[in-house]
Write an enzyme that holds these catalytic residues in place. Structure first.
Site: not given
Ligand code: RNT
Ligand code: ZN
Length: 420
Positions: A187, A228, A230, A261, A264, A288, A296, A298, A328
């Protein structure tokens, strides 16, 4: 304290009720037991790592809060992960980032080697857990002007290309040592705050940098590269080089595993609705599992609709054996061990719920276009005593039932975390 007899009685009753609608409960529990969740190391220390723990976080990675007890050393992080794993049923994986080197040597990201991670391998072997890996393309002075692999300056790109190559070597070493594929996730934060004039050139550079990193072939029995995407991040609100379309195209044309993710995408988009499509064109996939809140991506995962939908999609479409499930999130406002335990147990619970669904029956009803029955059944099944099966599963696996795990975390906080 839990009453074992009561748990068993409730289980027998619940099992009969699920069996009455055609669910094989024992099979569901066996599948759950065999499913490894990849627990991310970075919840344990607010994504700081051990390479430059006092430096600034960058690349849109931000952890707020200062709950006491964060891990400051690899030993502390392992101790905390051990605690979390002891409260989670089953055997799992620990997902490391390159910046979590465990060595006395001063090494930079473009110098890391397998030997700098030997202690992690020793630990994983001793505990019988697996490992996953991630090159770290952020929180480093070579993350320049918002770019890494897509930076216009070849010197910057080359630094990160070297890092990417080395990370693959380390992942392959883990896989060989542990005799299990290690998912190595790429990523990069590259992007821009405001509208760029040229969206194409950075994407072209990212493509070429990745091609260079992936030149060497590794045995997929040891390591699987994942990529990955985003949509946006802090500081890259207008443009992210590695978008979903970029990586869909890249992964499918280069035989790389696409990682989605849950945080994302556009806030109204859900990854659960993408899994089936992706599965048609890609052999493996990785997730993820995180929780987006406003901007946000996460937050600690909770038992919300999307978590359950994700697990249902995996189970209903028979994709469990092709899907790697990683977590994640990072929250520094709560006990970090508790965050891990809540997250992993929630992922497992959602999976169990999906496994306890009479899918064949529901598919049949749907094929007859009987949408009334479909709705009546799905709504009724939500009330079946799922938790009695989960409690029994925890009992059988020798981990705390119900909230008993939290007592252990509180004790650990008092005895260990608060002394740091
Ligand atoms: C960031 C990504 C990635 C990170 C990690 C720490 O937006 O989701 O996966 O969270 O690599
Ligand atoms: Zn991630």
């Amino acid at each position: 304290m839990t009453d074992t007899n009561q748990i068993k009685m409730r289980y027998e009753d619940a099992k009969a009720r699920f069996e009455a609608i055609g669910v094989d409960v024992e099979n569901a529990m066996a599948t759950l037991k065999n499913t490894k969740i990849s627990m991310h190391c970075w919840q344990g220390d607010d994504v700081r790592g051990f390479l430059n723990p006092d430096g600034d976080l960058s690349g849109g990675i931000m952890s707020t809060g200062n709950y006491p007890g964060a891990a400051h050393t690899p030993d502390q992080l392992r101790q905390d992960a051990d605690k979390a794993f002891s409260l989670i049923p089953g055997k799992h994986k620990f997902n490391l980032h390159a910046m979590y080197v465990d060595t006395d040597e001063k090494v930079d990201l473009n110098e890391i080697e397998p030997k700098h991670f030997e202690k992690w391998v020793e630990w994983a072997k001793e505990k019988g857990i697996g490992l996953d890996f991630n090159p770290t393309f952020f929180s480093h002075p070579m993350y320049k002007d918002g770019y890494t692999l897509a930076h216009p300056d070849a010197e910057v790109r080359n630094f990160w290309i070297e890092h990417g190559k080395r990370s693959r070597k380390i992942a392959a070493y883990f896989g060989k040592e542990l005799n299990e594929p290690v998912y190595n996730n790429f990523w990069v934060p590259d992007g821009s705050k405001d509208n760029p004039i040229d969206r194409l050139s950075p994407r072209h550079r990212l493509m070429e940098s990745l091609d260079e990193i992936f030149k060497e072939e590794y045995d997929e029995n040891y390591t699987v590269d994942t990529i990955e995407s985003k949509l946006f991040g802090i500081g890259s609100e207008a443009y992210t080089v590695g978008s979903h379309e970029f990586y869909m195209g890249y992964g499918i044309s280069r035989n790389k595993t696409i990682l989605m993710d849950a945080g994302h995408f556009h806030p109204t988009e859900v990854v659960s609705n993408k899994i089936s499509s992706l599965s048609l064109f890609s052999d493996k996939l990785m997730l993820h599992v995180s929780r987006p809140v406003r901007w946000d991506s996460d937050h600690v995962i909770i038992m919300d609709d999307e978590l359950q939908e994700i697990m249902k999609e995996i189970v209903r479409n028979g994709l469990l054996c092709r899907t790697a499930i990683g977590l994640d999130f990072f929250d520094a406002t709560i006990n970090r061990v508790a965050a891990w335990v809540i997250g992993v147990r929630n992922a497992q619970k959602a999976l169990l719920k999906a496994l306890l669904e009479p899918t064949e029956e529901l598919k049949k009803v749907e094929l007859n276009f009987d949408f009334t029955t479909r709705l009546a059944l799905t709504e009724e099944y939500k009330d079946l005593p799922f938790s009695a099966i989960w409690d029994y599963f925890c009992l059988e696996e020798g981990v705390p039932v119900g909230l008993d795990w939290y007592e252990e975390v509180k004790k650990y906080e008092k005895e260990v975390l608060s002394e740091r």
